[in-house]
Design an enzyme around this catalytic site. Sequence first.
Site, PDB file in Angstrom:
ATOM      1  N   ASP A 146       0.831  -1.214   0.000  1.00 28.74           N
ATOM      2  CA  ASP A 146       0.000   0.000   0.000  1.00 28.74           C
ATOM      3  C   ASP A 146       0.864   1.262   0.000  1.00 28.74           C
ATOM      4  OD1 ASP A 146       0.982  -0.157   2.599  1.00 28.74           O
ATOM      5  OD2 ASP A 146      -0.982  -0.034   3.583  1.00 28.74           O
ATOM      6  N   GLU A 147       2.193   1.090   0.234  1.00 37.35           N
ATOM      7  CA  GLU A 147       3.063   2.273   0.302  1.00 37.35           C
ATOM      8  C   GLU A 147       3.180   2.977  -1.045  1.00 37.35           C
ATOM      9  OE1 GLU A 147       6.561   1.835   2.727  1.00 37.35           O
ATOM     10  OE2 GLU A 147       5.661   0.202   3.860  1.00 37.35           O
ATOM     11  N   TYR A 170      12.046   2.782  -1.613  1.00 38.38           N
ATOM     12  CA  TYR A 170      11.381   1.467  -1.599  1.00 38.38           C
ATOM     13  C   TYR A 170      10.031   1.538  -2.303  1.00 38.38           C
ATOM     14  CZ  TYR A 170       8.302  -2.222   0.167  1.00 38.38           C
ATOM     15  OH  TYR A 170       7.364  -3.234   0.263  1.00 38.38           O
ATOM     16  N   LYS A 174       8.686  -0.193  -5.821  1.00 41.65           N
ATOM     17  CA  LYS A 174       7.530  -1.103  -5.899  1.00 41.65           C
ATOM     18  C   LYS A 174       6.485  -0.525  -6.873  1.00 41.65           C
ATOM     19  CE  LYS A 174       6.858  -4.443  -3.907  1.00 41.65           C
ATOM     20  NZ  LYS A 174       7.248  -5.864  -4.203  1.00 41.65           N
TER      21      LYS A 174
HETATM   22  P1  NAD Z   1      11.656  -9.962   2.988  1.00 39.74           P
HETATM   23  O1  NAD Z   1      12.647  -8.864   2.873  1.00 39.74           O
HETATM   24  O2  NAD Z   1      11.445 -10.613   4.300  1.00 39.74           O
HETATM   25  O3  NAD Z   1      12.032 -11.136   1.963  1.00 39.74           O
HETATM   26  C1  NAD Z   1      12.442 -10.890   0.657  1.00 39.74           C
HETATM   27  C2  NAD Z   1      12.965 -12.214   0.074  1.00 39.74           C
HETATM   28  O4  NAD Z   1      13.334 -11.979  -1.292  1.00 39.74           O
HETATM   29  C3  NAD Z   1      14.199 -12.754   0.779  1.00 39.74           C
HETATM   30  O5  NAD Z   1      14.100 -14.148   0.943  1.00 39.74           O
HETATM   31  C4  NAD Z   1      15.336 -12.417  -0.184  1.00 39.74           C
HETATM   32  O6  NAD Z   1      16.430 -13.332  -0.087  1.00 39.74           O
HETATM   33  C5  NAD Z   1      14.632 -12.524  -1.524  1.00 39.74           C
HETATM   34  N1  NAD Z   1      15.264 -11.702  -2.569  1.00 39.74           N
HETATM   35  C6  NAD Z   1      15.670 -10.414  -2.482  1.00 39.74           C
HETATM   36  N2  NAD Z   1      16.195 -10.018  -3.649  1.00 39.74           N
HETATM   37  C7  NAD Z   1      16.090 -11.065  -4.503  1.00 39.74           C
HETATM   38  C8  NAD Z   1      16.428 -11.268  -5.866  1.00 39.74           C
HETATM   39  N3  NAD Z   1      16.993 -10.288  -6.598  1.00 39.74           N
HETATM   40  N4  NAD Z   1      16.179 -12.473  -6.436  1.00 39.74           N
HETATM   41  C9  NAD Z   1      15.603 -13.464  -5.713  1.00 39.74           C
HETATM   42  N5  NAD Z   1      15.269 -13.331  -4.415  1.00 39.74           N
HETATM   43  C10 NAD Z   1      15.505 -12.150  -3.822  1.00 39.74           C
HETATM   44  O7  NAD Z   1      10.304  -9.375   2.401  1.00 39.74           O
HETATM   45  P2  NAD Z   1       8.796  -9.660   2.863  1.00 39.74           P
HETATM   46  O8  NAD Z   1       8.472  -8.797   4.007  1.00 39.74           O
HETATM   47  O9  NAD Z   1       8.606 -11.116   2.935  1.00 39.74           O
HETATM   48  O10 NAD Z   1       8.025  -9.067   1.602  1.00 39.74           O
HETATM   49  C11 NAD Z   1       7.684  -9.900   0.496  1.00 39.74           C
HETATM   50  C12 NAD Z   1       7.012  -9.050  -0.568  1.00 39.74           C
HETATM   51  O11 NAD Z   1       5.837  -8.445  -0.017  1.00 39.74           O
HETATM   52  C13 NAD Z   1       7.871  -7.897  -1.082  1.00 39.74           C
HETATM   53  O12 NAD Z   1       7.673  -7.765  -2.455  1.00 39.74           O
HETATM   54  C14 NAD Z   1       7.337  -6.672  -0.343  1.00 39.74           C
HETATM   55  O13 NAD Z   1       7.511  -5.507  -1.107  1.00 39.74           O
HETATM   56  C15 NAD Z   1       5.881  -7.043  -0.195  1.00 39.74           C
HETATM   57  N6  NAD Z   1       5.219  -6.443   0.971  1.00 39.74           N
HETATM   58  C16 NAD Z   1       5.674  -6.672   2.223  1.00 39.74           C
HETATM   59  C17 NAD Z   1       4.992  -6.114   3.312  1.00 39.74           C
HETATM   60  C18 NAD Z   1       5.422  -6.384   4.734  1.00 39.74           C
HETATM   61  O14 NAD Z   1       4.780  -5.859   5.657  1.00 39.74           O
HETATM   62  N7  NAD Z   1       6.447  -7.160   4.978  1.00 39.74           N
HETATM   63  C19 NAD Z   1       3.873  -5.314   3.115  1.00 39.74           C
HETATM   64  C20 NAD Z   1       3.455  -5.081   1.796  1.00 39.74           C
HETATM   65  C21 NAD Z   1       4.121  -5.668   0.740  1.00 39.74           C
HETATM   66  P1  TYD Z   2       8.445  -0.690   9.321  1.00 38.36           P
HETATM   67  O1  TYD Z   2       8.194  -1.932  10.097  1.00 38.36           O
HETATM   68  O2  TYD Z   2       9.839  -0.380   8.890  1.00 38.36           O
HETATM   69  O3  TYD Z   2       7.451  -0.744   8.067  1.00 38.36           O
HETATM   70  P2  TYD Z   2       7.093   0.431   6.998  1.00 38.36           P
HETATM   71  O4  TYD Z   2       8.054   1.528   7.128  1.00 38.36           O
HETATM   72  O5  TYD Z   2       7.246  -0.286   5.710  1.00 38.36           O
HETATM   73  O6  TYD Z   2       5.683   0.830   7.304  1.00 38.36           O
HETATM   74  O7  TYD Z   2       7.902   0.544  10.165  1.00 38.36           O
HETATM   75  C1  TYD Z   2       6.581   0.600  10.619  1.00 38.36           C
HETATM   76  C2  TYD Z   2       6.402   1.929  11.325  1.00 38.36           C
HETATM   77  O8  TYD Z   2       7.208   1.939  12.508  1.00 38.36           O
HETATM   78  C3  TYD Z   2       6.851   3.110  10.501  1.00 38.36           C
HETATM   79  O9  TYD Z   2       5.970   4.195  10.750  1.00 38.36           O
HETATM   80  C4  TYD Z   2       8.236   3.435  11.036  1.00 38.36           C
HETATM   81  C5  TYD Z   2       8.141   3.022  12.493  1.00 38.36           C
HETATM   82  N1  TYD Z   2       9.386   2.508  13.101  1.00 38.36           N
HETATM   83  C6  TYD Z   2       9.845   3.033  14.306  1.00 38.36           C
HETATM   84  O10 TYD Z   2       9.237   3.952  14.879  1.00 38.36           O
HETATM   85  N2  TYD Z   2      10.986   2.536  14.845  1.00 38.36           N
HETATM   86  C7  TYD Z   2      11.709   1.520  14.243  1.00 38.36           C
HETATM   87  O11 TYD Z   2      12.774   1.116  14.772  1.00 38.36           O
HETATM   88  C8  TYD Z   2      11.205   0.991  13.012  1.00 38.36           C
HETATM   89  C9  TYD Z   2      11.953  -0.099  12.308  1.00 38.36           C
HETATM   90  C10 TYD Z   2      10.048   1.507  12.481  1.00 38.36           C
END
Ligand code: NAD
Ligand code: TYD
Length: 369
Positions: A146-147, A170, A174
């Site tokens: 959603d970012e 980032y 995306k």
């Molecule tokens: P993460 O950082 O935990 O994992 C990313 C994975 O991708 C890792 O296993 C890494 O080794 C692999 N990777 C990175 N670069 C690569 C490459 N070039 N080729 C192959 N593998 C590669 O990320 P996550 O939190 O699991 O997020 C997964 C997806 O969901 C991402 O696309 C992220 O943008 C999206 N997303 C995450 C969140 C969240 O809250 N975590 C929210 C919205 C969307």
């Molecule tokens: P984060 O988990 O990095 O996710 P995103 O930035 O993708 O939303 O951060 C979630 C929220 O928490 C964001 O508003 C930034 C804040 N934050 C802190 O206040 N302290 C921290 O150490 C981190 C990692 C995030």
Amino acid sequence: MNTHSFKLDNTMAKRNILVTGGSGFIGTNFIRHALKIRPDWEILNLDALTYAGNPLNFDDLNEDNRRNYKFAKGNIKDSQKLNEIFSQTNFHGVINFAAESHVDRSIAKPDEFIETNVTGTFRLLEASRKFCKSTRDFRFIHISTDEVFGSLGSEGYFTETTPYNPSSPYSASKASSDHLAKAYFCTYDFPAIITNCSNNYGPYQFPEKLIPLMIMNIIEDKPLPVYGNGKNIRDWLYVIDHCEAIIKVFEEGTPGETYNVGGNAEKQNIDIVHLLCKLLDERLQRTGKETSCNLIEFVTDRPGHDKRYAIDSKKIREKLGWKPRFDFMEGMKLTIDWYLDNMKWVESVRSGTYREWIDTNYKDRGKSL
Ligand code: NAD
Ligand code: TYD
């Protein structure tokens, strides 16, 4: 605009699914959950194993699940590797989780975000397109955030038609990858579907994101760095609910569409930190003056810090019948329990390049860890 009314042929006995980035947080939960609830899926996990990918996440799979799981180390930027993989297996779906995913890292060093999230997604789309012969039996699910929509004020929600307005390297990377996926649908009739979800939490999340970082710092009695005034709002989604939404979208979603996925759980960061302190104080038997809230430190704000995210997930609820099953408190308790029971996992992921990165980047921001 193309009109794809084809539904995915869900009658096949076996499905071959390529999951990219499956060793990271959401990918791991997705693969483990899909192996359990879709025994007819055979999953190949292609992951470059960056600092965020942990191959040990699948060491404890049971025999049945292990039979349906394969791993290939490789980069989504590597067209040769992708062609090799696609020429060996007839895939019914690609689910693209592979990405650089941490906003703070993208601010400190954006290069790899462009490389993986933009160029990597492009190469993966291109390899998938060459391979995909028919819309009836193939889907490319691009997992996004959603970012891409930027920041909300105190009112309103992101819908699927909210204009893109990313703030960080980032979210800009995306957004670019989402545009590529959409362009592949419009230009080549390629059956891509995009999901834009809110902040996930749950097991296997690398301890650099807010919730696992705070959990670990509380357990280890370290300062809890809250950015700015702590009033920024995120809309939290338990990772298993997200995984179930992705399966729904893969099986029933319409090519060319996007679906917002949210947990309907808006919280200020400072409230999350207080809640984690309270829940962990109970578990760690810290009382009175010993409360972990004393560890909270307000630190320099993140540059370009988005104020509020909140998702309207009416479309996926109404069109595909998905809704989150875990309420926020239940999800938080499950998450805390998982980290307390899996301290070895945390040690294994932290022993990589992570420490080095913290030492060089976090000092500059006045954070003490
Ligand atoms: P993460 O950082 O935990 O994992 C990313 C994975 O991708 C890792 O296993 C890494 O080794 C692999 N990777 C990175 N670069 C690569 C490459 N070039 N080729 C192959 N593998 C590669 O990320 P996550 O939190 O699991 O997020 C997964 C997806 O969901 C991402 O696309 C992220 O943008 C999206 N997303 C995450 C969140 C969240 O809250 N975590 C929210 C919205 C969307
Ligand atoms: P984060 O988990 O990095 O996710 P995103 O930035 O993708 O939303 O951060 C979630 C929220 O928490 C964001 O508003 C930034 C804040 N934050 C802190 O206040 N302290 C921290 O150490 C981190 C990692 C995030």
